[in-house]
Design an enzyme around this catalytic site. Structure first.
Site, PDB file in Angstrom:
ATOM      1  CD1 TRP A  21      -3.209   5.998  21.909  1.00 29.55           C
ATOM      2  CD2 TRP A  21      -1.766   5.045  20.501  1.00 29.55           C
ATOM      3  NE1 TRP A  21      -2.824   6.957  20.995  1.00 29.55           N
ATOM      4  CE2 TRP A  21      -1.941   6.411  20.122  1.00 29.55           C
ATOM      5  CE3 TRP A  21      -0.888   4.247  19.764  1.00 29.55           C
ATOM      6  CZ2 TRP A  21      -1.278   6.970  19.024  1.00 29.55           C
ATOM      7  CZ3 TRP A  21      -0.223   4.817  18.685  1.00 29.55           C
ATOM      8  CH2 TRP A  21      -0.421   6.154  18.322  1.00 29.55           C
ATOM      9  CE1 TYR A  57      -0.448   6.022  24.475  1.00 27.04           C
ATOM     10  CE2 TYR A  57      -1.082   4.125  25.778  1.00 27.04           C
ATOM     11  CZ  TYR A  57      -0.172   4.766  24.962  1.00 27.04           C
ATOM     12  OH  TYR A  57       1.001   4.129  24.633  1.00 27.04           O
ATOM     13  CG  LEU A 221      -1.665  -6.711  14.811  1.00 23.31           C
ATOM     14  CD1 LEU A 221      -3.125  -6.790  15.257  1.00 23.31           C
ATOM     15  CD2 LEU A 221      -1.327  -7.873  13.884  1.00 23.31           C
ATOM     16  CE  LYS A 229      -9.957  -7.652  10.781  1.00 25.27           C
ATOM     17  NZ  LYS A 229     -10.353  -7.580  12.208  1.00 25.27           N
ATOM     18  N   GLY A 294      -3.747  -3.763  20.466  1.00 26.55           N
ATOM     19  CA  GLY A 294      -4.942  -3.007  20.819  1.00 26.55           C
ATOM     20  C   GLY A 294      -6.199  -3.622  20.239  1.00 26.55           C
TER      21      GLY A 294
END
Length: 331
Positions: A21, A57, A221, A229, A294
């Site tokens: 994506w 996408y 995630l 992060k 990703g």
């Protein structure tokens, strides 16, 4: 890399499957085409043989990038998973939302899975991907305006023609899975699942375990949230959809950051990044077959793939889950 068999098929998918994506740039603040291609190739070099993409996408961009990345590779050495049923070039079906494409032009997105539309989408995807068959063809979102039987009939025809090997769905609930299974042999349901989004554990996972369906977990995630992060106060690039999602705002981001701090000692002990630890936890949850992850560049891609080099024991999973049970987010 380790591999798992997709239910009702002979496909072996890599436990970490490349989710393309973000590679398409759309809703992620644009794309660096070379970086995206390098990321897919770096993943492949680490044993990631499965790639999940979709026409929507980047309105074809992601599929084109995937096609370019795998060009020249033996076709039987990798698996392409793509989708149908989201149109930006046809105002038909369920209106989904308005957006902007990678050229900052306004577009309207519709969920539509009529038979002739699916046939056209498949042909377009094959051209962009530079292949003559798709390993797993998945409806992207349910379409209330088209009978499920009609959509599955179209995919059955594509399977008979050899253009598609196996059928899957995305974002279906248990009742929709049961309905679709009356008309076609389904391999899988691709659904969102992460440490902070576990709603499928109540009904969908038990159904899939009882009825031999694989679950492909996307956004494990949580779009980067669980990598550690993205800190409180993070400034997102223009066009990045995450700035409008509750997980990435104020108190939620602060609480998630505090939760991830609790995981850091275990991650350090295992010599894992937080993202790698999260991937491993996800893959060891009941019913989860693979994790779609990703990457925007080769460094991220290699890091994701290397998660599989390690394992978590039952005690370590319990520790993580105990911390997780104490995390309360407002969604």
């Amino acid at each position: 890399m380790k591999y798992r068999k997709l239910a009702n098929t002979d496909l072996l998918l890599s436990e970490v499957t490349f989710g393309a994506w973000a590679a398409g740039g759309w809703m992620w603040g644009g794309t660096e085409r070379k970086d995206a291609i390098d990321a897919i190739r770096a993943s492949y070099s680490m044993g990631v043989t499965s790639i999940d993409t979709a026409p929507i996408y980047g309105q074809g961009t992601s599929e084109e990038i995937v096609g370019e990345a795998v060009k020249g590779l033996p076709r039987d050495r990798f698996q392409i998973l793509t989708k149908y049923g989201m149109r930006w070039d046809l105002k038909k079906g369920d209106f989904a939302f308005s957006s902007k494409n990678n050229n900052d032009e306004n577009i309207d997105i519709y969920k539509y899975a009529g038979k002739e539309s699916i046939i056209k989408e498949c042909e377009d995807s094959l051209k962009r991907l530079g292949t003559d068959y798709i390993d797993l063809y998945q409806i992207h979102w349910p379409d209330s305006t088209t009978p499920i039987a009609e959509s599955m009939e179209a995919v059955s025809r594509l399977i008979e023609q050899g253009k598609v090997r196996y059928a899957g769905v995305c974002n279906y609930d248990a009742a929709q899975l049961a309905e679709a299974s009356k008309y076609i042999t389904l391999a899988s349901d691709q659904v969102p699942y992460s440490m902070v989004k576990r709603g499928i554990e109540t009904e969908l996972i038990p159904y899939c375990l009882d009825n031999n369906k694989s679950i492909l977990a996307y956004s494990p995630l949580e779009r980067g949230l669980l990598t550690g992060k993205i800190k409180p106060g993070h400034a997102f690039a223009p066009g990045d959809h995450r700035k409008d999602i509750s997980f990435f705002k104020g108190e939620n981001l602060q609480r998630t950051d505090e939760f991830l701090e609790l995981l850091k000692p275990l991650a350090a002990e295992k010599r894992l990044t937080l993202g790698q630890l999260v991937i491993l936890w996800t893959l060891q949850q009941p019913g989860i077959t693979i994790a779609l992850v990703g990457a925007r560049n080769s460094e991220q891609a290699v890091e994701n793939a290397k998660a599989i080099d390690k394992t978590l024991n039952k005690e370590e999973i319990a520790i993580i889950t105990d911390y997780l049970e104490q995390l309360e987010l407002v969604v």
